[in-house]
Design a protein around this motif. Structure first.
Motif, PDB file in Angstrom:
ATOM      1  N   VAL A 132      33.870  45.092  40.772  1.00  0.00           N
ATOM      2  CA  VAL A 132      34.684  44.637  39.643  1.00  0.00           C
ATOM      3  C   VAL A 132      35.817  43.736  40.141  1.00  0.00           C
ATOM      4  O   VAL A 132      36.062  42.653  39.587  1.00  0.00           O
ATOM      5  CB  VAL A 132      35.255  45.840  38.862  1.00  0.00           C
ATOM      6  CG1 VAL A 132      36.339  45.379  37.897  1.00  0.00           C
ATOM      7  CG2 VAL A 132      34.138  46.547  38.099  1.00  0.00           C
ATOM      8  N   ILE A 133      36.511  44.194  41.188  1.00  0.00           N
ATOM      9  CA  ILE A 133      37.617  43.406  41.733  1.00  0.00           C
ATOM     10  C   ILE A 133      37.111  42.062  42.246  1.00  0.00           C
ATOM     11  O   ILE A 133      37.717  41.012  42.004  1.00  0.00           O
ATOM     12  CB  ILE A 133      38.329  44.186  42.856  1.00  0.00           C
ATOM     13  CG1 ILE A 133      39.032  45.418  42.273  1.00  0.00           C
ATOM     14  CG2 ILE A 133      39.339  43.289  43.580  1.00  0.00           C
ATOM     15  CD1 ILE A 133      39.630  46.334  43.311  1.00  0.00           C
ATOM     16  N   THR A 134      35.971  42.089  42.937  1.00  0.00           N
ATOM     17  CA  THR A 134      35.393  40.854  43.475  1.00  0.00           C
ATOM     18  C   THR A 134      35.036  39.887  42.355  1.00  0.00           C
ATOM     19  O   THR A 134      35.279  38.682  42.457  1.00  0.00           O
ATOM     20  CB  THR A 134      34.144  41.166  44.316  1.00  0.00           C
ATOM     21  OG1 THR A 134      34.489  42.072  45.367  1.00  0.00           O
ATOM     22  CG2 THR A 134      33.570  39.893  44.925  1.00  0.00           C
ATOM     23  N   TYR A 135      34.466  40.426  41.271  1.00  0.00           N
ATOM     24  CA  TYR A 135      34.107  39.548  40.152  1.00  0.00           C
ATOM     25  C   TYR A 135      35.355  38.944  39.507  1.00  0.00           C
ATOM     26  O   TYR A 135      35.376  37.754  39.179  1.00  0.00           O
ATOM     27  CB  TYR A 135      33.303  40.291  39.099  1.00  0.00           C
ATOM     28  CG  TYR A 135      32.899  39.379  37.959  1.00  0.00           C
ATOM     29  CD1 TYR A 135      31.808  38.539  38.080  1.00  0.00           C
ATOM     30  CD2 TYR A 135      33.645  39.322  36.779  1.00  0.00           C
ATOM     31  CE1 TYR A 135      31.447  37.667  37.070  1.00  0.00           C
ATOM     32  CE2 TYR A 135      33.298  38.453  35.758  1.00  0.00           C
ATOM     33  CZ  TYR A 135      32.201  37.635  35.913  1.00  0.00           C
ATOM     34  OH  TYR A 135      31.866  36.757  34.915  1.00  0.00           O
ATOM     35  N   LEU A 136      36.384  39.764  39.318  1.00  0.00           N
ATOM     36  CA  LEU A 136      37.609  39.246  38.709  1.00  0.00           C
ATOM     37  C   LEU A 136      38.254  38.170  39.578  1.00  0.00           C
ATOM     38  O   LEU A 136      38.898  37.247  39.072  1.00  0.00           O
ATOM     39  CB  LEU A 136      38.595  40.390  38.467  1.00  0.00           C
ATOM     40  CG  LEU A 136      38.172  41.425  37.409  1.00  0.00           C
ATOM     41  CD1 LEU A 136      39.177  42.559  37.345  1.00  0.00           C
ATOM     42  CD2 LEU A 136      38.007  40.778  36.037  1.00  0.00           C
ATOM     43  N   LEU A 137      38.060  38.277  40.907  1.00  0.00           N
ATOM     44  CA  LEU A 137      38.625  37.289  41.819  1.00  0.00           C
ATOM     45  C   LEU A 137      37.784  36.024  41.906  1.00  0.00           C
ATOM     46  O   LEU A 137      38.310  34.910  41.932  1.00  0.00           O
ATOM     47  CB  LEU A 137      38.776  37.896  43.217  1.00  0.00           C
ATOM     48  CG  LEU A 137      39.842  38.976  43.407  1.00  0.00           C
ATOM     49  CD1 LEU A 137      39.777  39.534  44.806  1.00  0.00           C
ATOM     50  CD2 LEU A 137      41.227  38.429  43.122  1.00  0.00           C
ATOM     51  N   PHE A 138      36.446  36.197  41.968  1.00  0.00           N
ATOM     52  CA  PHE A 138      35.578  35.074  42.320  1.00  0.00           C
ATOM     53  C   PHE A 138      34.449  34.805  41.328  1.00  0.00           C
ATOM     54  O   PHE A 138      33.656  33.883  41.538  1.00  0.00           O
ATOM     55  CB  PHE A 138      34.945  35.304  43.701  1.00  0.00           C
ATOM     56  CG  PHE A 138      35.936  35.624  44.771  1.00  0.00           C
ATOM     57  CD1 PHE A 138      36.892  34.699  45.143  1.00  0.00           C
ATOM     58  CD2 PHE A 138      35.920  36.856  45.405  1.00  0.00           C
ATOM     59  CE1 PHE A 138      37.810  34.984  46.135  1.00  0.00           C
ATOM     60  CE2 PHE A 138      36.831  37.161  46.404  1.00  0.00           C
ATOM     61  CZ  PHE A 138      37.783  36.217  46.770  1.00  0.00           C
ATOM     62  N   GLY A 139      34.374  35.573  40.269  1.00  0.00           N
ATOM     63  CA  GLY A 139      33.202  35.485  39.395  1.00  0.00           C
ATOM     64  C   GLY A 139      33.212  34.338  38.406  1.00  0.00           C
ATOM     65  O   GLY A 139      32.159  33.933  37.910  1.00  0.00           O
ATOM     66  N   GLU A 140      34.381  33.791  38.085  1.00  0.00           N
ATOM     67  CA  GLU A 140      34.458  32.733  37.080  1.00  0.00           C
ATOM     68  C   GLU A 140      35.347  31.600  37.582  1.00  0.00           C
ATOM     69  O   GLU A 140      36.279  31.821  38.349  1.00  0.00           O
ATOM     70  CB  GLU A 140      35.001  33.295  35.758  1.00  0.00           C
ATOM     71  CG  GLU A 140      34.097  34.363  35.156  1.00  0.00           C
ATOM     72  CD  GLU A 140      34.646  34.946  33.860  1.00  0.00           C
ATOM     73  OE1 GLU A 140      35.640  34.390  33.347  1.00  0.00           O
ATOM     74  OE2 GLU A 140      34.098  35.940  33.383  1.00  0.00           O
ATOM     75  N   SER A 141      35.041  30.388  37.133  1.00  0.00           N
ATOM     76  CA  SER A 141      35.768  29.194  37.590  1.00  0.00           C
ATOM     77  C   SER A 141      37.078  29.044  36.831  1.00  0.00           C
ATOM     78  O   SER A 141      37.267  28.122  36.033  1.00  0.00           O
ATOM     79  CB  SER A 141      34.896  27.939  37.403  1.00  0.00           C
ATOM     80  OG  SER A 141      33.693  28.086  38.100  1.00  0.00           O
TER      81      SER A 141
END
Length: 489
Positions: A52-61
């Motif tokens: 979840v943390i990884t997605y919030l950091l890197f998941g969207e432009s």
């Protein structure tokens, strides 16, 4: 006490699963490639909190609220600048090679501007030669010097560039430099930025890395362009960062970085000026006045050469037409009929690009991919290997360059169409970063590029499909593991 613990535990679990559900919903509603979505969902559910943390950091432009607002304003300014440029009809090409026609039509439709003709081009195969030429142009500058680089590291040849920029600023030349915060960490931690600013060189730290704002803007979205503009009619672009290759990353065991740079004198530089003005406005909020960008004096400086080269400039990244460089690469690959040569330091193609490369080889096109034997990214190095088997089975010749880190990003189609710029064949370059690509429709220039690529091939070892098929199983396991992560790299 037990009741309080039970209530707290229930609240925590409910909050946790609500968070998982919300992130899952964001993954599903975001329009992206299916493998990328599946990879993110697997990471989120296999490593829940980390995922979840990884997605919030890197998941969207996510460019950030302020830059996104500036980007929208800059786009309106860009449209106006393009409309003004299009009034100079004599600089636009109406005759292209058969290979370039559909590609240029796509660019004209999506970017609103076509290819420009009558350009002088010079290809620099060595960083030393490119920097020596740049220094001469800085010394001759009369009005302005604008630069964008992902990496700027002082020392050696770069110190000479800094010295010349300071001298130019002191004699009244407007000097503006955009440097990526992550790529130039060591430079911004040195005394050089203050020395340059005190001398009048306007140095801007782009996409500042700020740990306090990591959830408000994607930190790995980077300014990856390498571009120089002098007096709005001379330009440089290519794969070269502002570093001395004899000093840069000497201790990582990959050898010297090998790059190319293109010097342009002609109308195509007007488009690069528009790109820089947009980048400057997004990063600083300062609007560049139209009369200073495109005026009679500047356009008169563009002496059209009847035998000059036709160039299409393609910026990509936030604020640009979505996925345009991916489309350009696909068109180029499918247009190939005889020979295709690709150089890239990071080979992690999308499924569509992989299919296009394999299809080209399977329909009889001679396909060469040149990559470095070793590069500076362990993750990408292993992820790249996961694509080798499919490429080799299709008949693609994979050459591993032995004499350093081949950092060149180029595509040559049928000895006619050349693509040179900053775009790697990986997700980050194709869909995320600020990038720039030159598409050059010229057999003469393509011959020069092919000589360079053949030089790389002569210092490479081709991968034997039989030997590759017999590699150890433990290597295959690691390759598949990183292949699973490839959509996220």
């Amino acid at each position: 006490m037990i009741a309080m613990y039970t209530i707290f535990n229930c609240i925590f679990l409910c909050s946790y699963w609500i968070l998982i559900a919300l992130v899952t919903f964001r993954v599903l509603v975001k329009r992206r490639a299916v493998p990328s979505s599946m990879a993110w969902l697997l990471v989120i559910y296999i490593l829940p909190l980390i995922g979840v943390i990884t997605y919030l950091l890197f998941g969207e432009s996510n460019l950030g609220k302020q830059r996104s607002s500036r980007s929208r304003i800059a786009w309106l300014s860009t449209v106006r600048r393009i409309q003004i440029l299009k009034t100079y009809k004599h600089i636009f090409s109406t005759e292209h090679s058969a290979i370039a026609t559909s590609l240029f039509k796509l660019c004209e439709h999506r970017q609103g501007i076509g290819a420009l003709k009558g350009n002088k081009i010079q290809l620099f195969r060595k960083t030393n030669d490119a920097i020596a030429s740049l220094i001469k142009d800085i010394e001759l500058a009369q009005h302005s010097i604008d630069m964008v680089f992902y990496i700027w590291e002082s020392g050696g040849l770069v110190d000479h560039v800094i010295k010349k920029l300071i001298m130019a600023a002191k004699r009244g030349i407007q000097c503006r430099i955009i440097l990526d915060s992550a790529g130039c960490t060591s430079f911004f931690n040195s005394s050089y930025p203050n020395i340059m600013r005190q001398a009048g060189v306007n140095v801007v730290e782009a996409l500042h890395v700020n740990l306090l704002r990591i959830f408000l803007r994607r930190m790995d979205l980077r300014q990856h362009r390498k571009m120089v503009l002098i007096d709005e009619h001379i330009a440089y672009a290519g794969s070269m960062n502002m570093v001395d290759p004899q000093l840069f990353k000497k201790n990582i065991g990959v050898g010297q970085w090998i790059d190319i740079m293109v010097r342009i004198d002609g109308p195509a530089t007007s488009v690069m000026s528009i790109i820089f003005s947009s980048d400057w406005e997004i990063e600083t909020g300062q609007h560049v006045l139209l009369p200073l960008l495109l005026n009679t004096r500047v356009m008169a400086a563009h002496e059209l050469i009847p035998t000059g080269h036709t160039i299409q400039i393609i910026p990509s990244g936030p604020g640009c037409p979505e996925g345009i460089i991916h489309q350009i690469l696909l068109i180029s690959l499918y247009e190939a009929r005889k020979k295709l040569i690709i150089t890239t330091p990071y080979l992690v193609p999308s499924d569509d690009l992989l299919h296009a490369i394999c299809t080209a080889a399977q329909r009889g096109v001679e396909v060469h991919i040149i990559i470095p034997k070793h590069n500076d990214s362990l993750l990408v190095n292993w992820a790249s290997r996961a694509f080798f088997s499919e490429l080799l089975q299709a008949g693609v010749l994979i050459h591993q360059f032995q004499n350093g880190l081949l950092h060149v990003k180029s595509v040559l189609v049928d000895q006619q169409l050349s693509l040179i710029g900053t775009v790697n064949l990986d997700t980050r370059s194709l869909w995320l970063n600020f990038e720039i690509t030159l598409v050059i429709d010229s057999q003469e220039f393509s011959n020069e590029l092919e000589k360079t690529q053949q030089h790389y091939i002569s210092h490479s070892r081709v991968i034997d499909p039989q030997i590759w098929a017999n590699r150890p199983y433990w290597e295959r396991v690691i390759e598949r593991l990183f292949y699973f992560l490839s959509p996220l790299l």
